[in-house]
Design an enzyme around this catalytic site. Structure first.
Site, PDB file in Angstrom:
ATOM      1  N   LYS A 179      -2.875 -13.773 -14.259  1.00  0.00           N
ATOM      2  CA  LYS A 179      -2.024 -13.120 -13.583  1.00  0.00           C
ATOM      3  C   LYS A 179      -2.184 -11.705 -13.437  1.00  0.00           C
ATOM      4  O   LYS A 179      -1.866 -10.471 -12.367  1.00  0.00           O
ATOM      5  CB  LYS A 179      -0.438 -13.064 -12.803  1.00  0.00           C
ATOM      6  N   LYS A 208      -8.089 -15.739 -20.986  1.00  0.00           N
ATOM      7  CA  LYS A 208      -7.635 -16.032 -20.125  1.00  0.00           C
ATOM      8  C   LYS A 208      -7.830 -16.069 -19.148  1.00  0.00           C
ATOM      9  O   LYS A 208      -7.847 -14.975 -18.888  1.00  0.00           O
ATOM     10  CB  LYS A 208      -6.761 -16.774 -20.434  1.00  0.00           C
ATOM     11  N   LYS A 239       1.275  -7.896 -25.848  1.00  0.00           N
ATOM     12  CA  LYS A 239       1.525  -7.326 -24.817  1.00  0.00           C
ATOM     13  C   LYS A 239       2.668  -5.722 -24.670  1.00  0.00           C
ATOM     14  O   LYS A 239       2.313  -5.305 -24.341  1.00  0.00           O
ATOM     15  CB  LYS A 239       2.811  -8.115 -23.853  1.00  0.00           C
TER      16      LYS A 239
HETATM   17  N1  AQP Z   1      -5.957 -19.736 -17.735  1.00  0.00           N
HETATM   18  C1  AQP Z   1      -5.129 -20.651 -18.269  1.00  0.00           C
HETATM   19  N2  AQP Z   1      -5.548 -21.568 -18.310  1.00  0.00           N
HETATM   20  C2  AQP Z   1      -4.860 -23.060 -18.244  1.00  0.00           C
HETATM   21  N3  AQP Z   1      -3.493 -22.526 -18.360  1.00  0.00           N
HETATM   22  C3  AQP Z   1      -2.869 -21.123 -17.999  1.00  0.00           C
HETATM   23  N4  AQP Z   1      -1.735 -20.869 -18.047  1.00  0.00           N
HETATM   24  C4  AQP Z   1      -1.827 -20.162 -17.631  1.00  0.00           C
HETATM   25  N5  AQP Z   1      -3.071 -18.620 -17.723  1.00  0.00           N
HETATM   26  C5  AQP Z   1      -3.747 -19.946 -17.701  1.00  0.00           C
HETATM   27  C6  AQP Z   1      -0.110 -21.789 -18.179  1.00  0.00           C
HETATM   28  O1  AQP Z   1       0.305 -21.818 -17.353  1.00  0.00           O
HETATM   29  C7  AQP Z   1       1.564 -22.053 -17.048  1.00  0.00           C
HETATM   30  C8  AQP Z   1       2.429 -20.972 -16.579  1.00  0.00           C
HETATM   31  O2  AQP Z   1       2.083 -19.171 -17.609  1.00  0.00           O
HETATM   32  P1  AQP Z   1       3.232 -18.180 -17.421  1.00  0.00           P
HETATM   33  O3  AQP Z   1       3.911 -17.493 -15.983  1.00  0.00           O
HETATM   34  O4  AQP Z   1       4.725 -18.780 -17.988  1.00  0.00           O
HETATM   35  O5  AQP Z   1       2.736 -17.289 -18.388  1.00  0.00           O
HETATM   36  P2  AQP Z   1       0.902 -16.554 -18.723  1.00  0.00           P
HETATM   37  O6  AQP Z   1       0.897 -18.697 -19.545  1.00  0.00           O
HETATM   38  O7  AQP Z   1       1.487 -15.462 -19.296  1.00  0.00           O
HETATM   39  O8  AQP Z   1       0.383 -16.961 -17.105  1.00  0.00           O
HETATM   40  P3  AQP Z   1      -0.396 -16.155 -16.492  1.00  0.00           P
HETATM   41  O9  AQP Z   1      -1.309 -16.012 -15.610  1.00  0.00           O
HETATM   42  O10 AQP Z   1      -1.795 -14.993 -17.597  1.00  0.00           O
HETATM   43  O11 AQP Z   1       0.627 -15.097 -15.855  1.00  0.00           O
HETATM   44  P4  AQP Z   1       0.910 -13.326 -16.515  1.00  0.00           P
HETATM   45  O12 AQP Z   1      -0.483 -12.611 -16.923  1.00  0.00           O
HETATM   46  O13 AQP Z   1       1.716 -13.391 -15.876  1.00  0.00           O
HETATM   47  O14 AQP Z   1       1.278 -13.332 -18.366  1.00  0.00           O
HETATM   48  C9  AQP Z   1       2.107 -22.062 -19.059  1.00  0.00           C
HETATM   49  O15 AQP Z   1       2.421 -23.612 -18.858  1.00  0.00           O
HETATM   50  C10 AQP Z   1       0.415 -21.212 -19.195  1.00  0.00           C
HETATM   51  O16 AQP Z   1       0.176 -22.310 -20.590  1.00  0.00           O
END
Ligand code: AQP
Length: 342
Positions: free
Chosen positions: A208, A205, A113
């Site tokens: 968001k 993956k 990041k």
């Molecule tokens: N693509 C994914 N497949 C399976 N699990 C996922 N998680 C996120 N993306 C996937 C799971 O969702 C939970 C919450 O995640 P988070 O919001 O704390 O942050 P993250 O993992 O960084 O999710 P994002 O969507 O990728 O958010 P951004 O883009 O903001 O960083 C976790 O349990 C994660 O494993």
């Protein structure tokens, strides 16, 4: 026997997508039967990257409402907003002061990041794993559901608790047995834990923060938009659909989604789709996604019509979370030598 306690959360950094649901929230719903479950919206984490205040407030409510719409039941789980419990910030400070800087500098997620943010990278982003350690340790969690991407952070939380707090500040009982200050949590690896990949790149993956909205299906996308995104999803020119071919990550991902969303499972789907082309498969997947999300979207609409109900749930969750967290914070403060408040 008390049920093992589990804590987890999602950052309100945008619209929740299929990855957040299938990889996290859907599994939490099942845990409610067997575990003492705490689920928070981790809004303090959301400001470790640049953010818009109005958007943060809206996303925090939306994320909490989506927990409930997805089946998290406030009469069985403690549902709350992280920043409503000030102990998270306070324990994070105490843990900061015992955590070596180089433990944080080697965190993979920070490196990934930080590269994207260049000079603007905040101290908060570096400190993210310590705040996450505080989140977990405050609730004496036995288990933390973790995906591959969060394993390193949980390991750090365990090391901070064990090596930096318990080993240095723990007392011994009359038999010389250590009395830990903080409970050391274990990872909970869920068998069903699906990793959902981007619709535009089967090797990264679904996320968001991907600037391309076509890369993800959000939980509140209307049926037409879901169908359109699936229609445009990246594929390959090979005939027949199969799981597990490393040269065909998009195929593996879309088939995997179909297996889960249709409820048919991988074996049945492998047989059904073995000779299929994309023109037949994509409408099937779109229909399965629309149908799987329909009940969640209906419940979300009902909850949105009654904002006071969400406020009540979050106030109740805050109260329970606060009482557990404060006890851990007081114990830690005492172990570190802070004068009690009279
Ligand atoms: N693509 C994914 N497949 C399976 N699990 C996922 N998680 C996120 N993306 C996937 C799971 O969702 C939970 C919450 O995640 P988070 O919001 O704390 O942050 P993250 O993992 O960084 O999710 P994002 O969507 O990728 O958010 P951004 O883009 O903001 O960083 C976790 O349990 C994660 O494993």
């Amino acid at each position: 026997m008390p049920r093992p306690r589990v804590l987890s959360g999602v950052q309100p950094t945008g619209a929740l997508h299929l990855g957040n649901w299938l990889g996290a929230i859907r599994n939490w719903v099942n845990l409610q039967d067997s575990h003492d479950t705490f689920f928070c919206v981790v809004d303090l984490h959301a400001i470790t990257v640049p953010h818009d205040p109005e958007q943060l407030a809206a996303d925090t409510r939306k994320t909490a409402a989506l927990y409930l719409a997805a089946g998290i039941d406030p009469s069985r789980s403690t549902v709350f907003v992280q920043s409503h419990v000030p102990a998270h910030s306070e324990l994070a400070w105490l843990l900061n002061c015992v955590t070596p800087l180089n433990w944080l500098e080697r965190m993979i997620q920070f490196k990934e990041k930080a590269i994207k943010q260049g000079d603007q990278v905040s101290v908060g982003l570096l400190d993210y794993p310590v705040l996450m350690a505080a989140d977990i340790l405050l609730y004496d969690a036995d288990l933390v559901p973790v995906g591959e991407d969060q394993k390193q952070h949980l390991e750090l939380a365990r090391d901070i608790a064990q090596q930096r707090i318990n080993a240095r500040f723990g007392q011994k009982d009359a038999d010389g047995e250590p009395i830990p200050v903080l409970k050391v949590p274990e990872p909970l690896i869920l068998k069903e834990g699906a990793r959902v990949m981007s619709l535009t790149d089967g090797r990264s993956k679904m996320s968001k923060s991907d600037p391309n909205e076509g890369s993800r299906i959000t939980l509140l996308d209307p049926p037409e938009l879901i169908t359109k995104k699936i229609k445009r999803a990246k594929t390959d020119p090979v005939m027949g659909l199969e799981f597990g071919n490393p040269e065909r990550p998009e195929t593996d991902n879309l088939l995997g989604l179909y297996a889960i969303l249709s409820g048919k499972g991988r074996e049945a789907v492998a047989a059904e789709c073995a000779a299929m082309g994309w023109g037949t498969f994509k409408p099937l997947l779109a229909e399965a996604a629309v149908e799987a999300l329909r009940p969640l979207q209906q419940r979300y609409a009902e909850l949105s019509a009654d904002p006071a109900e969400l406020d009540r749930v979050l106030a109740g969750g805050r109260e329970r979370a606060q009482s557990v967290a404060q006890a851990t914070l007081d114990r830690t403060r005492a172990a570190l030598g802070f004068l009690p408040v009279h």
